[in-house]
Design a protein around this motif. Structure first.
Motif, PDB file in Angstrom:
ATOM      1  N   TRP A 120       0.806  -1.224   0.000  1.00 31.45           N
ATOM      2  CA  TRP A 120       0.000   0.000   0.000  1.00 31.45           C
ATOM      3  C   TRP A 120       0.836   1.270   0.000  1.00 31.45           C
ATOM      4  O   TRP A 120       0.423   2.304  -0.524  1.00 31.45           O
ATOM      5  CB  TRP A 120      -0.987  -0.013   1.165  1.00 31.45           C
ATOM      6  CG  TRP A 120      -0.378  -0.114   2.525  1.00 31.45           C
ATOM      7  CD1 TRP A 120       0.099  -1.238   3.122  1.00 31.45           C
ATOM      8  CD2 TRP A 120      -0.173   0.942   3.448  1.00 31.45           C
ATOM      9  NE1 TRP A 120       0.592  -0.954   4.366  1.00 31.45           N
ATOM     10  CE2 TRP A 120       0.433   0.384   4.598  1.00 31.45           C
ATOM     11  CE3 TRP A 120      -0.443   2.303   3.435  1.00 31.45           C
ATOM     12  CZ2 TRP A 120       0.789   1.141   5.706  1.00 31.45           C
ATOM     13  CZ3 TRP A 120      -0.096   3.055   4.548  1.00 31.45           C
ATOM     14  CH2 TRP A 120       0.506   2.471   5.665  1.00 31.45           C
ATOM     15  N   ASN A 124       0.521   4.282  -2.806  1.00 28.73           N
ATOM     16  CA  ASN A 124       0.380   5.714  -2.523  1.00 28.73           C
ATOM     17  C   ASN A 124       1.437   6.529  -3.257  1.00 28.73           C
ATOM     18  O   ASN A 124       1.152   7.619  -3.761  1.00 28.73           O
ATOM     19  CB  ASN A 124       0.469   5.967  -1.020  1.00 28.73           C
ATOM     20  CG  ASN A 124      -0.735   5.429  -0.272  1.00 28.73           C
ATOM     21  OD1 ASN A 124      -1.810   5.290  -0.844  1.00 28.73           O
ATOM     22  ND2 ASN A 124      -0.568   5.102   1.001  1.00 28.73           N
ATOM     23  N   THR A 129      -5.152   5.336  -5.952  1.00 34.11           N
ATOM     24  CA  THR A 129      -5.875   4.913  -4.758  1.00 34.11           C
ATOM     25  C   THR A 129      -6.164   3.421  -4.815  1.00 34.11           C
ATOM     26  O   THR A 129      -6.146   2.804  -5.881  1.00 34.11           O
ATOM     27  CB  THR A 129      -7.214   5.677  -4.639  1.00 34.11           C
ATOM     28  OG1 THR A 129      -8.081   5.282  -5.712  1.00 34.11           O
ATOM     29  CG2 THR A 129      -6.987   7.181  -4.690  1.00 34.11           C
ATOM     30  N   GLU A 130      -6.503   2.858  -3.635  1.00 34.37           N
ATOM     31  CA  GLU A 130      -6.870   1.447  -3.584  1.00 34.37           C
ATOM     32  C   GLU A 130      -8.094   1.180  -4.455  1.00 34.37           C
ATOM     33  O   GLU A 130      -8.193   0.140  -5.109  1.00 34.37           O
ATOM     34  CB  GLU A 130      -7.165   1.013  -2.142  1.00 34.37           C
ATOM     35  CG  GLU A 130      -5.939   0.936  -1.248  1.00 34.37           C
ATOM     36  CD  GLU A 130      -5.687   2.227  -0.492  1.00 34.37           C
ATOM     37  OE1 GLU A 130      -6.181   3.282  -0.960  1.00 34.37           O
ATOM     38  OE2 GLU A 130      -5.010   2.192   0.552  1.00 34.37           O
ATOM     39  N   ARG A 183     -17.280  -5.104   7.408  1.00 30.23           N
ATOM     40  CA  ARG A 183     -16.097  -4.655   8.153  1.00 30.23           C
ATOM     41  C   ARG A 183     -16.327  -4.816   9.645  1.00 30.23           C
ATOM     42  O   ARG A 183     -17.439  -4.643  10.131  1.00 30.23           O
ATOM     43  CB  ARG A 183     -15.777  -3.199   7.821  1.00 30.23           C
ATOM     44  CG  ARG A 183     -15.517  -2.940   6.341  1.00 30.23           C
ATOM     45  CD  ARG A 183     -15.144  -1.493   6.096  1.00 30.23           C
ATOM     46  NE  ARG A 183     -14.852  -1.247   4.690  1.00 30.23           N
ATOM     47  CZ  ARG A 183     -13.987  -0.341   4.253  1.00 30.23           C
ATOM     48  NH1 ARG A 183     -13.332   0.420   5.120  1.00 30.23           N
ATOM     49  NH2 ARG A 183     -13.778  -0.176   2.967  1.00 30.23           N
ATOM     50  N   CYS A 195      -6.724  -7.173   6.873  1.00 24.18           N
ATOM     51  CA  CYS A 195      -6.775  -5.735   7.161  1.00 24.18           C
ATOM     52  C   CYS A 195      -7.358  -5.001   5.954  1.00 24.18           C
ATOM     53  O   CYS A 195      -6.935  -5.219   4.816  1.00 24.18           O
ATOM     54  CB  CYS A 195      -5.377  -5.220   7.477  1.00 24.18           C
ATOM     55  SG  CYS A 195      -5.268  -3.411   7.637  1.00 24.18           S
ATOM     56  N   ARG A 197      -6.965  -1.941   5.079  1.00 26.50           N
ATOM     57  CA  ARG A 197      -6.046  -0.997   4.430  1.00 26.50           C
ATOM     58  C   ARG A 197      -4.913  -1.701   3.689  1.00 26.50           C
ATOM     59  O   ARG A 197      -4.696  -1.456   2.505  1.00 26.50           O
ATOM     60  CB  ARG A 197      -5.453  -0.038   5.460  1.00 26.50           C
ATOM     61  CG  ARG A 197      -4.391   0.887   4.844  1.00 26.50           C
ATOM     62  CD  ARG A 197      -3.674   1.717   5.886  1.00 26.50           C
ATOM     63  NE  ARG A 197      -4.524   2.802   6.383  1.00 26.50           N
ATOM     64  CZ  ARG A 197      -4.177   3.599   7.384  1.00 26.50           C
ATOM     65  NH1 ARG A 197      -3.031   3.407   8.017  1.00 26.50           N
ATOM     66  NH2 ARG A 197      -4.991   4.553   7.776  1.00 26.50           N
ATOM     67  N   CYS A 198      -4.177  -2.588   4.358  1.00 27.50           N
ATOM     68  CA  CYS A 198      -2.946  -3.125   3.770  1.00 27.50           C
ATOM     69  C   CYS A 198      -3.054  -4.589   3.370  1.00 27.50           C
ATOM     70  O   CYS A 198      -2.090  -5.154   2.843  1.00 27.50           O
ATOM     71  CB  CYS A 198      -1.763  -2.934   4.722  1.00 27.50           C
ATOM     72  SG  CYS A 198      -1.779  -4.041   6.162  1.00 27.50           S
ATOM     73  N   SER A 199      -4.191  -5.242   3.662  1.00 31.81           N
ATOM     74  CA  SER A 199      -4.493  -6.622   3.255  1.00 31.81           C
ATOM     75  C   SER A 199      -3.758  -7.678   4.088  1.00 31.81           C
ATOM     76  O   SER A 199      -3.826  -8.864   3.759  1.00 31.81           O
ATOM     77  CB  SER A 199      -4.186  -6.842   1.766  1.00 31.81           C
ATOM     78  OG  SER A 199      -2.805  -7.030   1.519  1.00 31.81           O
ATOM     79  N   CYS A 215       0.090  -1.974   9.548  1.00 33.05           N
ATOM     80  CA  CYS A 215      -0.219  -0.576   9.234  1.00 33.05           C
ATOM     81  C   CYS A 215      -0.988   0.138  10.348  1.00 33.05           C
ATOM     82  O   CYS A 215      -1.331   1.308  10.203  1.00 33.05           O
ATOM     83  CB  CYS A 215      -1.007  -0.495   7.932  1.00 33.05           C
ATOM     84  SG  CYS A 215      -2.692  -1.145   8.045  1.00 33.05           S
ATOM     85  N   HIS A 217      -4.027  -0.187  11.283  1.00 33.90           N
ATOM     86  CA  HIS A 217      -5.427   0.095  10.977  1.00 33.90           C
ATOM     87  C   HIS A 217      -6.326  -0.800  11.836  1.00 33.90           C
ATOM     88  O   HIS A 217      -5.997  -1.967  12.057  1.00 33.90           O
ATOM     89  CB  HIS A 217      -5.704  -0.153   9.493  1.00 33.90           C
ATOM     90  CG  HIS A 217      -6.975   0.452   9.004  1.00 33.90           C
ATOM     91  ND1 HIS A 217      -7.177   1.798   8.904  1.00 33.90           N
ATOM     92  CD2 HIS A 217      -8.144  -0.122   8.595  1.00 33.90           C
ATOM     93  CE1 HIS A 217      -8.386   2.045   8.437  1.00 33.90           C
ATOM     94  NE2 HIS A 217      -8.998   0.893   8.248  1.00 33.90           N
TER      95      HIS A 217
END
Length: 230
Positions: A120, A124, A129-130, A183, A195, A197-199, A215, A217
């Motif tokens: 991730w 960026n 974006t994701e 979620r 996760c 955000r970062c998987s 990360c 998150h």
């Protein structure tokens, strides 16, 4: 000046006969751009690097001016095209001799997914974006990141995807639209979670509330083990 004057809005100060000259100028610039693209060997914008897009934008500006303005002569625009064509050839030759110059002008491919996990921070840095990246993967029939051995963002913006075979698919972050993903901050059941955000994938206990160790998150979703359907 009269408002909503149709003659002024349509012709301004040029005579109606100038429309024939506009048509000729447009054909002239179309031929120049077409010849330039044929010379460079490119079939579309998706195949172009940043440097090549810059060249095309510069040509487009010159082409637009000569097509619509009666006080812009046509021969200097031809010189612009010839000069930029020679510049393009020179820069291509210099890049073939210098890897540093090639990296500066063309950029480098960026690994976005490796081993089923999202890089991730690299995403960026690539100004993507994701959501955009996941859309590209979905267009390649990817449902979850564990199906992907390697995904590389090429210098022209395209995504190259290399897949795991079915027997090697890992649990991973589901990349379907948000309405298809549930979620959790506190996970309801024991199992594998990814996760948001970062998987990063972890096995969590029922009721566990935990920050991602990768990360930091707090949100998780159930990891998917779906295999690709081709």
């Amino acid at each position: 000046m009269k408002a909503f004057d149709l003659h002024r809005m349509a012709f301004d100060k040029v005579p109606p006969d100038f429309l024939w000259e506009v048509a000729l100028r447009s054909l002239y610039t179309f031929v120049l751009v077409f010849l330039f693209l044929k010379i460079t060997g490119r079939r579309g914008v998706r195949q172009m690097s940043l440097f090549e897009v810059l060249i095309i934008l510069t040509l487009g500006s010159a082409a637009g001016d000569v097509a619509f303005y009666d006080d812009v002569p046509m021969l200097p625009v031809l010189i612009v095209f010839v000069t930029l064509g020679l510049l393009y050839r020179l820069v291509m030759w210099l890049m073939s001799k210098s890897e540093k110059l090639e990296d500066l002008l063309e950029g480098k491919p960026v690994v976005i997914v490796e081993g089923g996990q999202l890089a991730w921070e690299e995403l960026n840095h690539a100004n993507m974006t994701e959501f955009e990246f996941f859309m590209e993967l979905r267009l390649n029939s990817v449902e979850q990141l564990g199906q992907v051995r390697l995904a590389i963002m090429e210098t022209n913006g395209q995504i190259s995807v290399y897949y795991y075979i079915d027997d090697e698919v890992k649990p991973g972050l589901c990349i379907l639209p948000d309405k298809c993903i549930e979620r959790f901050v506190r996970v309801p059941d024991e199992g594998e979670y990814a996760c948001i955000r970062c998987s990063h994938v972890l096995t969590l206990s029922a009721g566990e509330q935990r920050l991602c160790p990768r990360c930091k998150h707090p949100q998780w979703t159930k990891a998917s083990r779906a295999k690709r359907i081709t």
